[in-house]
Every structure is written in C-alpha cells, then in structure tokens.
Motif scaffolding. Structure first.
Motif, PDB file in Angstrom:
ATOM      1  N   GLY A  38       0.734  -1.316  -0.192  1.00  0.00           N
ATOM      2  CA  GLY A  38      -0.041  -0.031   0.072  1.00  0.00           C
ATOM      3  C   GLY A  38       0.829   1.342  -0.035  1.00  0.00           C
ATOM      4  N   CYS A  39       2.186   1.063   0.160  1.00  0.00           N
ATOM      5  CA  CYS A  39       2.960   2.352   0.067  1.00  0.00           C
ATOM      6  C   CYS A  39       3.027   3.089  -1.312  1.00  0.00           C
ATOM      7  N   ARG A  40       3.505   4.237  -1.447  1.00  0.00           N
ATOM      8  CA  ARG A  40       3.773   4.779  -2.658  1.00  0.00           C
ATOM      9  C   ARG A  40       5.277   4.943  -3.112  1.00  0.00           C
ATOM     10  N   PHE A  41       5.479   5.262  -4.293  1.00  0.00           N
ATOM     11  CA  PHE A  41       6.864   5.387  -4.547  1.00  0.00           C
ATOM     12  C   PHE A  41       7.370   6.815  -5.365  1.00  0.00           C
ATOM     13  N   ALA A  42       8.462   7.269  -5.085  1.00  0.00           N
ATOM     14  CA  ALA A  42       8.689   8.467  -5.902  1.00  0.00           C
ATOM     15  C   ALA A  42      10.050   8.136  -6.609  1.00  0.00           C
ATOM     16  N   LEU A  43      10.257   8.450  -7.749  1.00  0.00           N
ATOM     17  CA  LEU A  43      11.681   8.295  -8.571  1.00  0.00           C
ATOM     18  C   LEU A  43      12.308   9.989  -8.509  1.00  0.00           C
ATOM     19  N   ASP A  44      13.589   9.950  -7.770  1.00  0.00           N
ATOM     20  CA  ASP A  44      14.170  11.113  -7.133  1.00  0.00           C
ATOM     21  C   ASP A  44      15.084  11.346  -8.483  1.00  0.00           C
ATOM     22  N   ASP A  45      15.439  12.666  -8.592  1.00  0.00           N
ATOM     23  CA  ASP A  45      16.593  13.172  -9.279  1.00  0.00           C
ATOM     24  C   ASP A  45      16.144  12.864 -10.986  1.00  0.00           C
ATOM     25  N   PHE A  46      15.083  12.734 -11.098  1.00  0.00           N
ATOM     26  CA  PHE A  46      14.846  12.320 -12.679  1.00  0.00           C
ATOM     27  C   PHE A  46      15.349  13.211 -13.577  1.00  0.00           C
ATOM     28  N   GLY A  47      15.834  12.756 -14.544  1.00  0.00           N
ATOM     29  CA  GLY A  47      16.422  13.408 -15.611  1.00  0.00           C
ATOM     30  C   GLY A  47      17.970  13.357 -15.597  1.00  0.00           C
ATOM     31  N   ALA A  48      18.453  13.013 -14.537  1.00  0.00           N
ATOM     32  CA  ALA A  48      20.188  13.087 -14.462  1.00  0.00           C
ATOM     33  C   ALA A  48      20.539  11.902 -15.472  1.00  0.00           C
ATOM     34  N   GLY A  49      19.826  10.724 -15.473  1.00  0.00           N
ATOM     35  CA  GLY A  49      20.004   9.793 -16.541  1.00  0.00           C
ATOM     36  C   GLY A  49      19.193   9.659 -17.474  1.00  0.00           C
ATOM     37  N   PHE A  50      19.315  10.742 -18.473  1.00  0.00           N
ATOM     38  CA  PHE A  50      18.137  10.822 -19.399  1.00  0.00           C
ATOM     39  C   PHE A  50      18.285   9.982 -20.546  1.00  0.00           C
ATOM     40  N   SER A  51      19.394   9.153 -20.670  1.00  0.00           N
ATOM     41  CA  SER A  51      19.597   8.321 -21.908  1.00  0.00           C
ATOM     42  C   SER A  51      18.779   7.016 -21.426  1.00  0.00           C
ATOM     43  N   SER A  52      18.397   6.903 -20.079  1.00  0.00           N
ATOM     44  CA  SER A  52      17.648   5.668 -19.649  1.00  0.00           C
ATOM     45  C   SER A  52      16.231   6.149 -19.403  1.00  0.00           C
ATOM     46  N   PHE A  53      15.606   7.260 -20.241  1.00  0.00           N
ATOM     47  CA  PHE A  53      14.476   7.750 -20.251  1.00  0.00           C
ATOM     48  C   PHE A  53      13.345   6.708 -20.479  1.00  0.00           C
ATOM     49  N   SER A  54      13.637   5.665 -21.352  1.00  0.00           N
ATOM     50  CA  SER A  54      12.656   4.848 -21.894  1.00  0.00           C
ATOM     51  C   SER A  54      12.205   3.811 -20.673  1.00  0.00           C
ATOM     52  N   ASN A  55      13.172   3.783 -19.754  1.00  0.00           N
ATOM     53  CA  ASN A  55      12.938   2.546 -18.673  1.00  0.00           C
ATOM     54  C   ASN A  55      11.912   3.215 -17.625  1.00  0.00           C
ATOM     55  N   LEU A  56      11.517   4.248 -17.726  1.00  0.00           N
ATOM     56  CA  LEU A  56      10.507   5.024 -16.945  1.00  0.00           C
ATOM     57  C   LEU A  56       9.289   4.070 -16.902  1.00  0.00           C
TER      58      LEU A  56
END
Length: 710
Positions: A597-615
């Motif tokens: 039931g917890c929620r998750f946040a992806l921090d510092d998004f954009g620092a690894g822009f080459s892996s954008f597709s993995n979002l």
C-alpha cells in the motif's frame, strides 16, 4: 499459554482408565446391591410363607386355651431365628392374643380393618396370605396370614365326599402378623460388599500399576518425540527422529524427519539466497564482509598476510545503456566466470554491487597480490563481449589493500581498496593501484574513518535528527506533505548535511543501518502526527543497499503494522540512477511495497536521460524532476523544454510530478503553467526539525485568492 500446566498423554490415559474402572465398579456394586436386595426379599417372603405354616401350629394353644402363658412356647422357638423380627397373633376380631418381638424398641404395626377384610377374602384360596410393602424404611418383610379351621356342613354329614371341597366350611378364628427382618441379611450383604470392594480395589490398583507400565511402554516412542520436538521449537533442526514402535508412531516420526529435511533444505536455500548474489552466484556484500572479519581474526593470530582486490568494470554502464539490462546481466555472468577461472578455491569472490567485484586473496604477499591484479587486467584486456553481432572491449580498474595486521576493521580495508580503485581509474582504463598507508589517500581514509565513527556514534546514541521540508500542491489544495531529510551531529555538535557523511557511510557499509534508523523514526513521527489529527504524508529516501535486503521490506511492513498506519501515508524515494542501475531488483522491491500500500517516488529524474525509456517499467507514483532542470528554469529555455517533455511523458504514464529546488516566484509560476503537480525548495520553505503546518495554511489561502481573482 504461559503458566498453564499440561498433562502428559500417559497421565491422561491413566486417568481415563481409572475413571472407567471406577465407573464400572459403581455400576456393578449398584447392580449387585439391587439384585441381592431383591433376592433377599424374595427369599424372606418364601421363608415367611414357611414360617406362618409352622406358626399356625405353634399358635394353636392360643386359640384353644385362655392361659396367657401359652405364648412362651413359640417365643422359645423364635428366639433361635434372628431373621424373625416379630410375630403377633390376633383373634378373629383383631384382638392381640400373643406376640413376640426380637427388638423391644421397634414399633410393630397394627392390623387395620382394611387388611382384615382383604385377609377374609383370601381365606381358602391358594395364596391365603397378604404381603404388606408399606413397612417403614423397608426394614422388614411383613406377612399377614388368616388362621382358619375347616369343618363339614351338618346337612352333608351322611353324604360325605372327601374330594368335594364345597362340602367343607372354612372359618377364620384369628390372624398371624409376621415380620421378617431384612437388616440381618443386609448387614451380611454390606459386609460382603465391603470385602468385595477391598478385593476389587486391590485388583484396580494392580490393574493401574500394570496398565501404567503397559501404557508407558506402548507410548514410549511417542514420549521420546518430546525432546526432538522441543529442539525443533527452539529452532534446532539438526535433529534425527528415531522411527520405532507402532505403525502410527513410525508414520509421525517419518513425517517429522521429512519436515526436518525440508526445513534444512529451506535453510540452505535461504542461506544461499542471503549470502549469494542471485545473478552471478557469487557471495554478496554482507557475506564478503563476514568472511573478511573471519580473515582478520586468523591474521591476528598468525604471521601471514592476505589482500583485498576491489574491481570496477570500466565499460559496464555503456553496455547497459546501449544494449539493455539483459545484456548487462550476461556481461556480469561472463566476467564472473573469468574471475572464477583465475582465482583459487580458497579465495573469496564477491559481487559487491552493480558492476563492482571484490576478491579476498588469502595467504598472499604484496607481490603476489599485484601479480593477481595484473593477471586480471590482462584477462580483461583480452576479453571481448559479443552481443548482437557487436564486440565490446571490457576493461576494469583494480584497487588493492593488503591485510597484514589487525589495525583496521573490514570496513576500513574495503574503503582503502575502493579509494585505490578510484586512483587507478583516474590514471586511465584497465589500471591497478596498491593502497599505501603513506600516500595522500591516507588523509582521505582518516577523514572517512572519522566520519564512520561519528555515524556509528549517532546510530548507537540515537542522535540523528530528522528535518522536514514541505512539498506543496501547486493547485492550491492537498494535505500536508513533507520530504524527510537527515541531519547528523558533527564533531563540534553542529548538524551536518547528508552530503558530508553519506559517502563515507556507503564506503563503510553503514547505509543499511542508516536507512533502518530513518524508516523507524519517520514512521514513529508519522504515527504521532496523525494521532494528533493531522492529515500528513511523509516521503523517505532509501539507499541502494536497502533494495538488496529483504529485511528492509519486512522492517517497513512491521513498523507500519506496529503503529497501525495506512501504508499510503508513506512514500519511499529512490534516485533514478540507482533505479536504472538495478532495474529488475528495483522493480521487484517497489512492487512488493506497492502491494503493501506504500507509494514510490523516482528522485533526481532526468539525471540519467539516456535511460528515459525505462520509466514505463518502474511502477512509481511520483517523478521528482532533477535540480539541474529547475534551478535555472526561469531563464533557460532548454530547461523549460525539458521540463515540459518530462511532464508530458509523466502524464501519459499516469505519474504525478514534483519539482525540487524551487528558488523563486517566477519558477513557481512557470511550474504551475506547465502543469507540474507539486513543488518544494527553499523559496517555499526551508527544512525544519518539525513539520510546519502554517506553510500549507498560507499556501491554501493564496490558492483561494488566486481562484477568486479568476
């Protein structure tokens, strides 16, 4: 249940045996008493019938003579028979002619007119007597008998027929009242029952003794199971249950042995999982540190040395980002095989994390350690990774730290090798560097050791401090929402930022302990605030080490359950770089907490822009846009375009966005215009040691004012 005593099966069976035997005995005794009493009464009735015939003869003088002394003849006769309680002779009118009473104190009943009428009707029949069952307390059997005489009718004297009873006439001249005493027989019967009870009691006692012996012997294999079961309950599975006794006991023993075998297999599998990396099969960080501690103890008691090699793959990130994580996993497996082929069986190879490997080379000199490192460099130089028709050269940097004394702990030695590895990287690819205590690294090492000491002190003394920075809803609504930040007392008592001490914590393997501390205290604070009536949500950062430990997942679940908190009130943050680097493990860990039931946040998004597709492969709820895109947003059109793209992708995936490091009002306006959901930063409010509700109250008021202005 504590304090409650439990009987054994043997005692329970014996108790049932005793109760059964005692119950059967009571039934038999009651039956014997009833049957015997009935037989005595029937026998006394028969004796009474015989007695009245004799008493009829003995009492004749009373009816033919008026001499009162005639009764002494039957009294002398009756005194020899204790079963005769009393005898009373009546004349036809019911007057007592004579009597005999064995017990002068006993009340003798009087013949009633009704009984006289009944006797008159019975005279001359086959049963000319009457039994009275109304005697008090059933103390005796009472028989009433009519005394009669027979004579011929005067008109038939000359036509006498001896076989014609109608020619006879019967006249009642009196009555006999006979009481037969039951007490004498009952006393005798009771005596027999007492003797019989003693005999039966002895037989029961012997039966119990023999039964206890037989039951204990029969249940011995079952009672023998108590010790192995107790050991199993204590967690000791090094137990073998003997299979002997009856078929049922053998079945139980076999089932227990099968269970123990399954538990051993499970423990071996769990130890394997706990101590080994699931991808490569190498020992993991925790197991490596344990083996290193053991090696330090051996070296402390012997004149020898060993070495730690810290290996970092130089091209791994490029392969991982270019070809995907599956290719990266295959590369790690091939490198593992290469290292295993080079090292000896006594050495320990570990996947320390990501693309990092550590090796404990036992019983080697400094020259031997350098030789091993050079060989590994050579092997990696000649190694080519083939994937999809492409060939990649994979190099590695190696840092070496010698173990020749007990001056350092395991964490110190790993940090030394790590620092040496970074020195090798700075000098170029596929290089090695030996840590020297005299070089400049020593200063850095001393700083890291100092930080590790402060971290351990803060953990030990529970002196870390939590700070809370508000995260506001840019729509103007929303409940209280804070990111939890960590502070640590420094050497002079001032509070240090995480950037100062977390690198040393990572090198010394202390991140997991810090994560556990933060989780426990954040959930405790969350429970306290919600209990005070505040609708509040907290967001907590996790390190990479937490994603490698199932115990952290259990710790979060147990803490939420202990404080009876809704899991959705807790948001957990992980950096994008760490998530992409350990994508499969991260996805599995996130899903486990989402199921809770917890929620998750992806921090510092954009620092690894080459892996954008993995979002799209990460089931997170929030995307926190990285600082470089926000801090110059008000003046940089490229940052604005990037933020718009991130928002567009986030919306298409159903994710909420959070802008970090907001520094001015213009940035807030742009973020609201672009459609960012949440914002945080020093412009909104600096982190404080308590959650400040007034920030949200003020923001809500501003939102209402903007809505009113249209």
């Amino acid at each position: 249940m504590k304090g409650r005593s439990h009987r054994s099966i043997v005692s329970r069976v014996l108790l049932m045996h005793v109760l059964w035997v005692f119950g059967v005995y009571l039934l038999i005794a009651a039956g014997l008493w009833w049957v015997s009493t009935s037989l005595i009464e029937n026998n006394l009735q028969k004796q009474a019938v015989q007695w009245v015939a004799e008493l009829d003869t003995l009492g004749t003088p009373l009816y033919v003579s008026k001499n009162s002394t005639q009764g002494s003849q039957f009294e002398a006769r009756l005194q020899n028979f204790p079963e005769v309680a009393y005898v009373r002779y009546y004349n036809a009118q019911g007057t007592v002619l004579g009597e005999y009473t064995a017990n002068k104190e006993r009340d003798v009943p009087v013949v009633t007119p009704e009984q006289l009428e009944q006797l008159a009707s019975l005279a001359g029949t086959d049963r000319p007597y009457l039994f009275d069952d109304t005697a008090a307390d059933n103390a005796y059997v009472r028989l009433l008998y009519p005394v009669t005489i027979k004579f011929m009718r005067p008109d038939n004297m000359f036509n006498l027929d001896l076989h014609d009873r109608q020619q006879e006439k019967i006249k009642i001249i009196g009555h006999i009242d006979l009481g037969m005493d039951l007490g004498h027989y009952r006393e005798y019967l009771l005596k027999l029952l007492v003797i019989g009870s003693v005999v039966i009691g002895l037989m029961i006692l012997l039966s119990l003794i023999f039964g206890r012996y037989m039951i204990k012997k029969a249940l011995a294999p079952l009672t023998d199971l108590q010790e192995p079961l107790a050991r199993l309950a204590r967690g000791d599975i090094d137990v073998l249950v003997e299979s002997s006794g009856d078929e049922e006991i053998i079945a139980i023993s076999n089932a227990l042995n099968a269970t123990i075998s399954a538990l051993k297999q499970r423990d071996r599998a769990l130890r394997e999982m706990a101590d080994h990396d699931s991808l490569t099969g190498l020992v993991n960080r925790a197991c490596f540190i344990q083996q290193l501690d053991d090696e330090l103890l051996r070296i402390a008691h012997g004149n020898r040395s060993s070495a730690i090699l810290f290996i970092d793959l130089d091209q791994f990130k490029y392969v991982n980002d270019t070809l995907g994580h599956a290719a990266g996993d295959r590369l790690l497996i091939q490198v593992t095989a290469l290292l295993k082929a080079r090292m000896r069986e006594q050495d320990v190879i570990s996947r320390f994390g990501g693309d990092e490997f550590t090796i404990l080379a036992r019983n080697v000199t400094k020259a031997s350690a350098l030789g091993i490192a050079k060989t590994i460099n050579e092997l990696m130089r000649n190694f080519h990774f083939l994937e999809n028709g492409q060939s990649f050269n994979i190099y590695c940097s190696i840092g070496i730290s010698m173990i020749d004394s007990d001056d350092f702990h395991a964490g110190d030695l790993i940090a030394q090798a790590d620092i040496a590895c970074h020195q090798a990287k700075r000098r170029g690819r596929n290089r090695l560097h030996m840590h020297e205590h005299a070089d400049q690294d020593r200063q850095r090492m001393e700083v890291d050791v100092s930080w590790s000491q402060l971290i351990n002190k803060a953990l030990r003394e529970d002196s870390f401090v939590l700070y809370y920075q508000p995260i506001i809803d840019l729509s103007g609504a929303g409940a209280e929402f804070y990111e939890v930040l960590l502070r640590m007392p420094g050497a002079n008592g001032e509070l240090e930022l995480p950037s100062a001490f977390l690198p040393a914590a990572a090198r010394f393997g202390l991140m997991l302990d810090i994560d556990r501390w933060v989780i426990a205290h954040a959930i405790e604070a969350l429970a306290r605030l919600r209990a005070a009536g505040r609708d509040i949500t907290l967001s907590v950062n996790l390190s990479a080490q937490s994603f490698e430990e199932n115990s952290v997942l259990r710790h979060i679940e147990d803490s939420l359950r202990q404080h009876n908190l809704p899991a959705q009130a807790l948001i957990l943050e992980i950096t994008e770089q760490m998530a992409i680097r350990h994508l499969d493990r991260t996805r599995e860990f996130i899903q486990s907490l989402l199921d809770v039931g917890c929620r998750f946040a992806l921090d510092d998004f954009g620092a690894g822009f080459s892996s954008f597709s993995n979002l799209k492969n990460l089931p997170v709820d929030y995307i926190k846009i990285s600082q470089p895109f926000i801090e110059n947003l008000a003046t940089d059109s490229v940052d604005q375009a990037m933020v718009k793209s991130i928002i567009q992708i986030a919306r298409s995936l159903g994710r909420l966005t959070v802008a970090e490091y907001v520094q001015d009002a213009r940035t807030i306006e742009l973020l609201r215009e672009f459609g960012v959901d949440y914002a945080q930063g020093n412009y909104i409010d600096k982190a404080a040691d308590h959650p400040r509700m007034e920030i949200f109250q003020r923001h809500a008021s501003e939102g209402r004012r903007r809505a009113a202005q249209g």
